[in-house]
Scaffold this active site. Structure first.
Site, PDB file in Angstrom:
ATOM      1  N   HIS A   1       0.824  -1.202   0.000  1.00  0.00           N
ATOM      2  CA  HIS A   1       0.000   0.000   0.000  1.00  0.00           C
ATOM      3  C   HIS A   1       0.859   1.253   0.000  1.00  0.00           C
ATOM      4  O   HIS A   1       2.017   1.245   0.436  1.00  0.00           O
ATOM      5  CB  HIS A   1      -0.935  -0.008   1.206  1.00  0.00           C
ATOM      6  CG  HIS A   1      -2.015  -1.028   1.096  1.00  0.00           C
ATOM      7  ND1 HIS A   1      -3.097  -1.043   1.927  1.00  0.00           N
ATOM      8  CD2 HIS A   1      -2.200  -2.075   0.230  1.00  0.00           C
ATOM      9  CE1 HIS A   1      -3.897  -2.046   1.597  1.00  0.00           C
ATOM     10  NE2 HIS A   1      -3.360  -2.689   0.576  1.00  0.00           N
TER      11      HIS A   1
ATOM     12  N   GLU B   1       0.746   3.928   1.808  1.00  0.00           N
ATOM     13  CA  GLU B   1       1.176   4.346   3.146  1.00  0.00           C
ATOM     14  C   GLU B   1       2.374   3.503   3.604  1.00  0.00           C
ATOM     15  O   GLU B   1       3.324   4.029   4.181  1.00  0.00           O
ATOM     16  CB  GLU B   1       0.031   4.181   4.153  1.00  0.00           C
ATOM     17  CG  GLU B   1      -1.211   4.976   3.819  1.00  0.00           C
ATOM     18  CD  GLU B   1      -2.217   4.225   2.957  1.00  0.00           C
ATOM     19  OE1 GLU B   1      -3.393   4.610   2.971  1.00  0.00           O
ATOM     20  OE2 GLU B   1      -1.847   3.250   2.267  1.00  0.00           O
TER      21      GLU B   1
ATOM     22  N   CYS C   1      -6.495   1.933   4.979  1.00  0.00           N
ATOM     23  CA  CYS C   1      -7.266   0.731   5.293  1.00  0.00           C
ATOM     24  C   CYS C   1      -6.997   0.327   6.742  1.00  0.00           C
ATOM     25  O   CYS C   1      -6.174   0.936   7.436  1.00  0.00           O
ATOM     26  CB  CYS C   1      -6.901  -0.399   4.337  1.00  0.00           C
ATOM     27  SG  CYS C   1      -5.251  -1.109   4.630  1.00  0.00           S
TER      28      CYS C   1
ATOM     29  N   CYS D   1      -3.212  -0.584   7.376  1.00  0.00           N
ATOM     30  CA  CYS D   1      -2.334   0.587   7.309  1.00  0.00           C
ATOM     31  C   CYS D   1      -2.556   1.507   8.499  1.00  0.00           C
ATOM     32  O   CYS D   1      -1.594   2.063   9.037  1.00  0.00           O
ATOM     33  CB  CYS D   1      -2.533   1.345   5.997  1.00  0.00           C
ATOM     34  SG  CYS D   1      -1.777   0.509   4.584  1.00  0.00           S
TER      35      CYS D   1
END
Length: 194
Positions: A95, A97, A123, A126
């Site tokens: 991801h 992040e 999410c 994360c």
């Protein structure tokens, strides 16, 4: 839990918008066949790390020619398969992040106290990781939802995490978008001209 919103008239909106625009530029590098996401970590008006979602460095991307991630391949092969919120265990994509944190770590940059600007609300996983590295804030552009109906309970757990994060660290907010306001003004002006 509804996200707090940083309004256009709010103090600091322009600075938040500047960093969100950087995250949008970073997002343009995403190769995932699902959502494209970009993230930028900032502390003291300095970018500490950035990232977009995609496969690990050096691994084939999720494109028609490279076929990197099996989950993305399933999206391509079975567009009606309703994969939202499912099969994350076979997803190879890192991801945005996570990539922003990894970039900072790779160069020995501490991120504690930083603010993360991301084009999509973090999410569940994360958010846990961002809490662990002690960021002072998260600002996002688009809302994220636990997409699969079998996992509706995740929204309740997510809300608990956000509440805890706010109680300990501070900001977790959606950035109001100038484009939405401008579109609304244009629509209102068009309505008055008729």
């Amino acid at each position: 839990m509804g996200a707090e919103t940083i309004e256009l008239t709010g103090a600091g909106w322009q600075r938040h918008d500047f960093y969100m625009r950087l995250a949008l530029v970073v997002e343009s590098g995403a190769k995932c066949l699902g959502s494209h996401v970009g993230a930028v970590m900032v502390r003291d008006d300095r970018v500490l790390g950035s990232g977009y979602n995609g496969t690990p460095a050096g691994y084939p991307n999720c494109t028609a020619s490279e076929r990197g991630c099996r989950r993305c391949a399933l999206r391509r092969e079975q567009p009606d398969a309703a994969l939202s919120g499912r099969l994350y265990d076979i997803c190879l994509c890192v991801h945005a992040e996570q990539n922003a944190m990894a970039t900072a770590a790779r160069f020995g940059v501490a991120v504690e106290g930083a603010v993360l600007y991301t084009t999509l609300q973090p999410c569940f996983n994360c958010l846990k990781e961002l809490m662990q590295v002690r960021l002072s804030g998260v600002v996002f552009r688009r809302a994220w939802q636990a997409g699969h109906p079998d996992y509706a309970w995740v929204a309740t757990e997510y809300d608990s995490l956000v509440e805890h994060y706010r109680s300990k660290r501070g900001m977790f907010s959606r950035l109001a978008q100038a484009e939405a306001v401008e579109a609304g003004v244009e629509a209102a002006e068009a309505g008055t001209r008729k």
